[in-house]
Scaffold this motif. Structure first.
Motif, PDB file in Angstrom:
ATOM      1  N   LEU A 103       0.834  -1.208   0.000  1.00 29.95           N
ATOM      2  CA  LEU A 103       0.000   0.000   0.000  1.00 29.95           C
ATOM      3  C   LEU A 103       0.864   1.252   0.000  1.00 29.95           C
ATOM      4  CD1 LEU A 103      -3.175   0.275   0.083  1.00 29.95           C
ATOM      5  CD2 LEU A 103      -2.284  -2.010   0.456  1.00 29.95           C
ATOM      6  N   GLN A 104       2.023   1.213   0.652  1.00 29.33           N
ATOM      7  CA  GLN A 104       2.926   2.361   0.624  1.00 29.33           C
ATOM      8  C   GLN A 104       3.452   2.606  -0.788  1.00 29.33           C
ATOM      9  OE1 GLN A 104       5.611   0.854   3.661  1.00 29.33           O
ATOM     10  NE2 GLN A 104       5.121   2.579   5.005  1.00 29.33           N
ATOM     11  N   ALA A 105       3.712   1.520  -1.504  1.00 24.39           N
ATOM     12  CA  ALA A 105       4.279   1.648  -2.844  1.00 24.39           C
ATOM     13  C   ALA A 105       3.231   1.985  -3.896  1.00 24.39           C
ATOM     14  CB  ALA A 105       5.000   0.353  -3.228  1.00 24.39           C
ATOM     15  N   PHE A 106       2.050   1.388  -3.793  1.00 26.12           N
ATOM     16  CA  PHE A 106       1.065   1.495  -4.873  1.00 26.12           C
ATOM     17  C   PHE A 106      -0.209   2.239  -4.473  1.00 26.12           C
ATOM     18  CE2 PHE A 106       3.560  -2.408  -5.658  1.00 26.12           C
ATOM     19  CZ  PHE A 106       4.206  -1.984  -6.811  1.00 26.12           C
ATOM     20  N   GLY A 107      -0.389   2.506  -3.180  1.00 26.46           N
ATOM     21  CA  GLY A 107      -1.533   3.290  -2.734  1.00 26.46           C
ATOM     22  C   GLY A 107      -1.142   4.747  -2.539  1.00 26.46           C
ATOM     23  N   GLY A 108      -1.837   5.408  -1.594  1.00 23.05           N
ATOM     24  CA  GLY A 108      -1.524   6.791  -1.286  1.00 23.05           C
ATOM     25  C   GLY A 108      -2.654   7.738  -1.639  1.00 23.05           C
ATOM     26  N   PRO A 109      -2.492   9.030  -1.338  1.00 25.19           N
ATOM     27  CA  PRO A 109      -3.531  10.024  -1.616  1.00 25.19           C
ATOM     28  C   PRO A 109      -3.941  10.022  -3.089  1.00 25.19           C
ATOM     29  CG  PRO A 109      -1.823  10.959  -0.223  1.00 25.19           C
ATOM     30  CD  PRO A 109      -1.317   9.617  -0.671  1.00 25.19           C
ATOM     31  N   GLY A 110      -5.242  10.042  -3.312  1.00 24.82           N
ATOM     32  CA  GLY A 110      -5.767  10.053  -4.671  1.00 24.82           C
ATOM     33  C   GLY A 110      -5.857   8.679  -5.301  1.00 24.82           C
ATOM     34  N   ASP A 129      -3.792   3.895   6.957  1.00 25.84           N
ATOM     35  CA  ASP A 129      -2.452   4.292   7.382  1.00 25.84           C
ATOM     36  C   ASP A 129      -1.623   4.861   6.241  1.00 25.84           C
ATOM     37  OD1 ASP A 129      -3.187   3.414   9.870  1.00 25.84           O
ATOM     38  OD2 ASP A 129      -2.019   1.556   9.790  1.00 25.84           O
ATOM     39  N   THR A 130      -1.976   4.532   4.998  1.00 26.89           N
ATOM     40  CA  THR A 130      -1.242   5.048   3.836  1.00 26.89           C
ATOM     41  C   THR A 130      -2.029   6.132   3.103  1.00 26.89           C
ATOM     42  OG1 THR A 130      -2.117   3.243   2.471  1.00 26.89           O
ATOM     43  CG2 THR A 130       0.037   2.899   3.508  1.00 26.89           C
ATOM     44  N   LEU A 131      -3.102   6.614   3.723  1.00 27.62           N
ATOM     45  CA  LEU A 131      -3.928   7.681   3.151  1.00 27.62           C
ATOM     46  C   LEU A 131      -4.509   7.291   1.798  1.00 27.62           C
ATOM     47  CD1 LEU A 131      -1.732  10.792   4.077  1.00 27.62           C
ATOM     48  CD2 LEU A 131      -3.575   9.743   5.400  1.00 27.62           C
ATOM     49  N   THR A 132      -4.854   6.007   1.691  1.00 28.40           N
ATOM     50  CA  THR A 132      -5.447   5.468   0.476  1.00 28.40           C
ATOM     51  C   THR A 132      -6.955   5.336   0.670  1.00 28.40           C
ATOM     52  OG1 THR A 132      -3.427   4.166   0.134  1.00 28.40           O
ATOM     53  CG2 THR A 132      -5.370   3.538  -1.154  1.00 28.40           C
ATOM     54  N   GLU A 133      -7.733   5.726  -0.307  1.00 28.67           N
ATOM     55  CA  GLU A 133      -9.188   5.565  -0.202  1.00 28.67           C
ATOM     56  C   GLU A 133      -9.535   4.079  -0.164  1.00 28.67           C
ATOM     57  OE1 GLU A 133     -13.346   6.435  -2.685  1.00 28.67           O
ATOM     58  OE2 GLU A 133     -11.450   7.297  -3.388  1.00 28.67           O
ATOM     59  N   SER A 160      -5.818   1.101  -7.455  1.00 27.06           N
ATOM     60  CA  SER A 160      -4.407   0.816  -7.682  1.00 27.06           C
ATOM     61  C   SER A 160      -4.005  -0.481  -7.001  1.00 27.06           C
ATOM     62  CB  SER A 160      -3.538   1.970  -7.178  1.00 27.06           C
ATOM     63  OG  SER A 160      -3.785   2.217  -5.809  1.00 27.06           O
ATOM     64  N   VAL A 161      -4.793  -0.920  -5.992  1.00 25.45           N
ATOM     65  CA  VAL A 161      -4.530  -2.178  -5.301  1.00 25.45           C
ATOM     66  C   VAL A 161      -5.859  -2.901  -5.073  1.00 25.45           C
ATOM     67  CG1 VAL A 161      -3.550  -3.308  -3.274  1.00 25.45           C
ATOM     68  CG2 VAL A 161      -2.538  -1.185  -4.114  1.00 25.45           C
ATOM     69  N   VAL A 162      -5.932  -4.162  -5.495  1.00 24.67           N
ATOM     70  CA  VAL A 162      -7.082  -5.027  -5.201  1.00 24.67           C
ATOM     71  C   VAL A 162      -6.583  -6.116  -4.256  1.00 24.67           C
ATOM     72  CG1 VAL A 162      -8.844  -6.563  -6.135  1.00 24.67           C
ATOM     73  CG2 VAL A 162      -8.056  -4.593  -7.478  1.00 24.67           C
ATOM     74  N   LEU A 163      -7.237  -6.252  -3.119  1.00 27.30           N
ATOM     75  CA  LEU A 163      -6.826  -7.218  -2.091  1.00 27.30           C
ATOM     76  C   LEU A 163      -7.814  -8.373  -2.063  1.00 27.30           C
ATOM     77  CD1 LEU A 163      -5.956  -4.602   0.659  1.00 27.30           C
ATOM     78  CD2 LEU A 163      -4.318  -5.997  -0.596  1.00 27.30           C
ATOM     79  N   LEU A 164      -7.304  -9.581  -2.341  1.00 30.32           N
ATOM     80  CA  LEU A 164      -8.158 -10.757  -2.467  1.00 30.32           C
ATOM     81  C   LEU A 164      -7.581 -11.907  -1.636  1.00 30.32           C
ATOM     82  CD1 LEU A 164      -8.634 -10.711  -6.334  1.00 30.32           C
ATOM     83  CD2 LEU A 164     -10.333 -10.004  -4.651  1.00 30.32           C
ATOM     84  N   PRO A 165      -8.002 -12.062  -0.390  1.00 30.95           N
ATOM     85  CA  PRO A 165      -7.513 -13.210   0.373  1.00 30.95           C
ATOM     86  C   PRO A 165      -8.109 -14.511  -0.142  1.00 30.95           C
ATOM     87  CG  PRO A 165      -9.165 -12.024   1.629  1.00 30.95           C
ATOM     88  CD  PRO A 165      -8.931 -11.231   0.381  1.00 30.95           C
ATOM     89  N   SER A 166      -7.266 -15.522  -0.279  1.00 30.70           N
ATOM     90  CA  SER A 166      -7.722 -16.835  -0.750  1.00 30.70           C
ATOM     91  C   SER A 166      -6.830 -17.908  -0.129  1.00 30.70           C
ATOM     92  CB  SER A 166      -7.662 -16.915  -2.273  1.00 30.70           C
ATOM     93  OG  SER A 166      -8.108 -18.181  -2.725  1.00 30.70           O
ATOM     94  N   PRO A 167      -7.348 -18.642   0.854  1.00 21.18           N
ATOM     95  CA  PRO A 167      -8.677 -18.579   1.444  1.00 21.18           C
ATOM     96  C   PRO A 167      -8.947 -17.242   2.158  1.00 21.18           C
ATOM     97  CG  PRO A 167      -7.581 -20.643   2.013  1.00 21.18           C
ATOM     98  CD  PRO A 167      -6.543 -19.745   1.416  1.00 21.18           C
ATOM     99  N   ASN A 168     -10.208 -16.846   2.089  1.00 15.83           N
ATOM    100  CA  ASN A 168     -10.616 -15.586   2.686  1.00 15.83           C
ATOM    101  C   ASN A 168     -10.669 -15.702   4.207  1.00 15.83           C
ATOM    102  OD1 ASN A 168     -11.719 -12.889   2.683  1.00 15.83           O
ATOM    103  ND2 ASN A 168     -13.737 -13.777   3.045  1.00 15.83           N
ATOM    104  N   ASN A 169     -10.254 -14.657   4.864  1.00 16.20           N
ATOM    105  CA  ASN A 169     -10.396 -14.543   6.317  1.00 16.20           C
ATOM    106  C   ASN A 169     -11.452 -13.475   6.579  1.00 16.20           C
ATOM    107  OD1 ASN A 169     -10.050 -14.425   9.071  1.00 16.20           O
ATOM    108  ND2 ASN A 169      -7.998 -13.549   9.009  1.00 16.20           N
ATOM    109  N   PRO A 170     -12.562 -13.789   7.244  1.00 19.78           N
ATOM    110  CA  PRO A 170     -12.761 -14.896   8.188  1.00 19.78           C
ATOM    111  C   PRO A 170     -13.591 -16.077   7.674  1.00 19.78           C
ATOM    112  CG  PRO A 170     -14.435 -13.254   8.579  1.00 19.78           C
ATOM    113  CD  PRO A 170     -13.620 -12.755   7.412  1.00 19.78           C
ATOM    114  N   THR A 171     -13.891 -16.143   6.387  1.00 18.16           N
ATOM    115  CA  THR A 171     -14.849 -17.159   5.935  1.00 18.16           C
ATOM    116  C   THR A 171     -14.205 -18.473   5.513  1.00 18.16           C
ATOM    117  OG1 THR A 171     -14.830 -16.433   3.620  1.00 18.16           O
ATOM    118  CG2 THR A 171     -16.348 -15.288   5.128  1.00 18.16           C
ATOM    119  N   GLY A 172     -12.919 -18.455   5.141  1.00 16.83           N
ATOM    120  CA  GLY A 172     -12.249 -19.664   4.672  1.00 16.83           C
ATOM    121  C   GLY A 172     -12.466 -19.969   3.203  1.00 16.83           C
ATOM    122  N   THR A 173     -13.119 -19.067   2.469  1.00 18.53           N
ATOM    123  CA  THR A 173     -13.492 -19.300   1.070  1.00 18.53           C
ATOM    124  C   THR A 173     -12.304 -19.079   0.138  1.00 18.53           C
ATOM    125  OG1 THR A 173     -15.602 -18.281   1.701  1.00 18.53           O
ATOM    126  CG2 THR A 173     -15.250 -18.742  -0.639  1.00 18.53           C
ATOM    127  N   ALA A 174     -12.047 -20.044  -0.749  1.00 14.93           N
ATOM    128  CA  ALA A 174     -10.962 -19.913  -1.729  1.00 14.93           C
ATOM    129  C   ALA A 174     -11.493 -19.364  -3.043  1.00 14.93           C
ATOM    130  CB  ALA A 174     -10.281 -21.255  -1.951  1.00 14.93           C
TER     131      ALA A 174
END
Length: 378
Positions: A103-110, A129-133, A160-174
């Motif tokens: 997020l520091q590298a690819f996120g940020g304001p705007g 924490d990185t001022l990312t929407e 700029s960043v898509v976060l996809l947990p797999s398996p997902n927390n808290p559901t365990g879904t892959a």
């Protein structure tokens, strides 16, 4: 001095620090730890490696942790990856720091970070924490992704960043591979594009036949796959997380990382643990069996249970989940009050710990049912 002290950022005022309850109870099944610690042989090798590192602690560690990156690449190639080289690997103090650096590298304001709820509760904090929407879409009733809706949201918000947990927390879904590919293609279709981070913190626990996103690294240059040594490797106390991605992404993270962010002790510990990977991962199959048995048992008791590819199970639904959580704590069993309203999450422990959980849950539900019946007839 006038005004509130200390001069904290305004949006952080009144916010409680992240963290699960830490209670001294006999059975702790709330933070998805591996209940089986390293063997005496592995522990001795780790201690020996740390001892060797200790004699040169007056010197800074290898800030590029070349040996560790090579060892992690070898491990990933043996567990679903293909042609992963050290230049494609990055590590930090837990996958939490890996995510924050992304997020520091690819996120940020705007810029925008996006995920789909319910999901890991730290993600919006990385964005904050990185001022990312922060933008959160929604999962389907069974916690899967509606691919059309997910793709449309990515195209609309252009994160700029898509976060996809797999398996997902808290559901365990892959996530299926087609979901990862579709979102990678969507995130590459606008300028300057976005990176898609598949968080496989629990990847080693996935059921047979469930593929890893590591297999797609050669296809999608904007794909990042993160892992941790905290779970399957039973190394939560060492704080080692890592990622695999295009070398250009790793080079970008080097710009924002703190100097010497991985200590010599951390590097020595991780390298020694990787030498014992077959043994440390040897209990993963046992935990899978215990997880699947827990899912079956919970459903037999009439609970709603999410399918899980992780080392935890989300179950419900409860009219007052806090009362159930409290009842379990009173009986010496700590689980996690997290996820959608009405649901609870239990980490998979040893056979003895899971037996204690089952007994405590039955007693708690019986007690809360009796109390409700008494109130209804009063």
């Amino acid at each position: 001095m006038s005004g509130a002290f200390p001069p904290l950022r305004e949006e952080l005022r009144g916010i409680e620090p992240y963290g699960a309850p830490q209670l001294d109870v006999p059975v702790q099944l709330n933070v998805n730890e591996n209940p089986y610690g390293p063997s005496p042989e592995a522990a001795a090798d780790i201690a020996r490696a740390v001892g060797e590192a200790a004699v040169s602690l007056n010197r800074y560690p290898d800030r590029e942790f070349v040996a560790l990156r090579a060892a992690l690449a070898t491990y990933l190639n043996s567990s679903g990856g293909s042609a992963i080289v050290p230049e494609m690997v990055w590590a930090a103090n837990g996958s939490n720091e890996v995510m924050l650096q992304l997020l520091q590298a690819f996120g940020g304001p705007g810029r925008v970070a996006l995920s789909f709820a319910p999901t890991y509760s730290m993600y919006p904090e990385y964005a904050r924490d990185t001022l990312t929407e922060w933008v959160a879409g929604h999962r389907a009733e069974d916690f899967s992704l509606d691919l059309d809706a997910a793709g449309d949201l990515v195209l609309e918000k252009q994160p700029s960043v898509v976060l996809l947990p797999s398996p997902n927390n808290p559901t365990g879904t892959a996530l299926p591979p087609e979901a990862v590919s579709m979102l990678c293609e969507a995130a590459a279709s606008y300028e300057p594009g976005g990176v898609v981070v598949v968080d496989e913190a629990y990847g080693e626990f996935r059921r047979a036949g469930t593929p890893s996103a590591l297999e797609l690294l050669a296809v999608h240059r904007n794909l990042v796959v993160t892992r941790t040594m905290s779970k399957a490797f039973a190394l939560a106390g060492a704080r080692v997380g890592y990622l695999a991605a295009d070398p250009a992404i790793c080079d970008a993270i080097r710009v924002v990382r703190l100097p010497y962010h991985l200590s010599a002790v951390t590097q020595a510990t991780a390298l020694a643990a990787l030498r014992h990977a077959p043994e440390l991962l040897g209990r993963v199959d046992d935990l899978r069996v215990e997880r699947d048995a827990t899912v079956v048992w919970l459903r037999e008791q009439g609970f709603e249970v999410a399918d899980s590819d992780a080392n935890f199970v989300l179950f419900g639904r409860f009219a007052d989940r806090h009362a159930v959580w409290r009842g379990l704590v009173d009986r010496g069993v700590l689980i996690r009050e997290t996820g959608p309203d009405g649901w609870l999450r239990v980490s998979i422990g040893t056979a003895g710990e899971m037996a204690a959980f089952r007994q405590a849950l039955l007693e708690t539900v019986r007690q809360t049912t009796d109390q409700t019946s008494t109130r209804d007839t009063a």
